[in-house]
Design an enzyme around this catalytic site. Structure first.
Site, PDB file in Angstrom:
ATOM      1  CB  SER A 194      -0.890   0.003   1.250  1.00  0.00           C
ATOM      2  OG  SER A 194      -1.539   1.252   1.415  1.00  0.00           O
ATOM      3  CE1 TYR A 199      -4.195  -1.812   5.008  1.00  0.00           C
ATOM      4  CE2 TYR A 199      -3.184   0.311   4.522  1.00  0.00           C
ATOM      5  CZ  TYR A 199      -3.802  -0.858   4.094  1.00  0.00           C
ATOM      6  OH  TYR A 199      -4.008  -1.058   2.756  1.00  0.00           O
TER       7      TYR A 199
END
Length: 253
Positions: A140, A153
């Protein structure tokens, strides 16, 4: 037909980026193994691929279950002999902030990091048997830059980047390439979860975030899938150990 007569496995392959990749791989000739926890969505994805003349099978699995992943790997080896493409795509936004329960920590680690690590290990023999395999992870943009909203995350997605470099070195002698894609915002059903706001605030927060993206919009799932197709195919035969941002220029700033 970039993937003619090849076998590809995609985790979280029944929606969003995973489904777009499954359909793209099938159009290019691959037999696609669609792995997802959602049985209905997995079968719908397989049905859509078959309607378009492609080949696919569904595997309904919770990737937190290592025993189920090991059994999946055994079936792939037994049914197909070799695996040419492994796309470790599964991931969740997880809990926000730093005040996390142990259960919230464990869930994000198990889904975003542990599943791909172990599944790659379980499938190593099948990948070697292909003679020219590609392993792809979904990282990501939050793994490349910090996220004030979800540090855990970012931790899991940043760890994938280091893992990809290490596995690329470990598997190079076996002809197995290992790379990652780092999407920014992707217009999928799961996108609202990343903004962690009430429904009435959602559109305002999305607009504010998208205004920071140089291209001015989120990506579409098919735009991520095309990069995955490149990495899966022989077009990327000399590409290994890298993470490709697909974020509209967000991390270029």
């Amino acid at each position: 037909m970039l993937l003619k007569d090849k076998t590809a496995l995609i985790t979280a392959g029944a929606s969003g980026m995973g489904r777009a990749a499954a359909e793209a791989f099938a159009r290019e000739g691959a037999h696609v193994i669609v792995v997802d926890v959602n049985e209905v969505a997995a079968k719908e994805t397989v049905g859509a691929i078959e309607t378009q003349g492609g080949r696919a099978t569904a595997e309904v699995i919770d990737v937190r279950d290592l025993g189920a992943l090991k059994s999946l790997a055994d079936r792939v080896r037994g049914d197909h002999g070799a695996l040419h493409v492994l796309y470790n795509n599964v991931g969740i936004p997880g809990a926000a902030g730093t005040d996390l329960t142990v259960e919230e920590w464990d869930a994000l680690i198990e889904i975003n990091a542990r599943a791909g690590f172990y599944l790659t290990n379980y499938l190593t023999d099948a990948l070697r048997a292909s003679g020219n395999a590609s392993v792809i992870f979904t990282s990501s943009s939050s793994g490349l830059v910090g996220s004030p909203y979800s540090p855990l995350y970012s931790f899991t997605k940043g760890g994938i980047i280091a893992l990809v470099r290490s596995l690329a070195l470990a598997f190079a002698q076996d002809g197995i390439r290992v790379n990652a894609i780092a999407p920014g915002s992707v217009d999928t059903p799961g996108l609202p979860a990343f903004f962690r706001s009430s429904p009435e605030e959602l559109e305002a927060r999305k607009a504010a975030f998208f205004s920071q993206i140089p291209l001015g919009r989120p990506s579409r799932p098919d735009e991520i899938a095309q990069v995955a197709l490149f990495l899966a195919s022989d077009m990327a035969s000399y590409v290994t150990g890298v993470t490709i941002p697909v974020d509209g220029g967000l991390t270029a700033k």
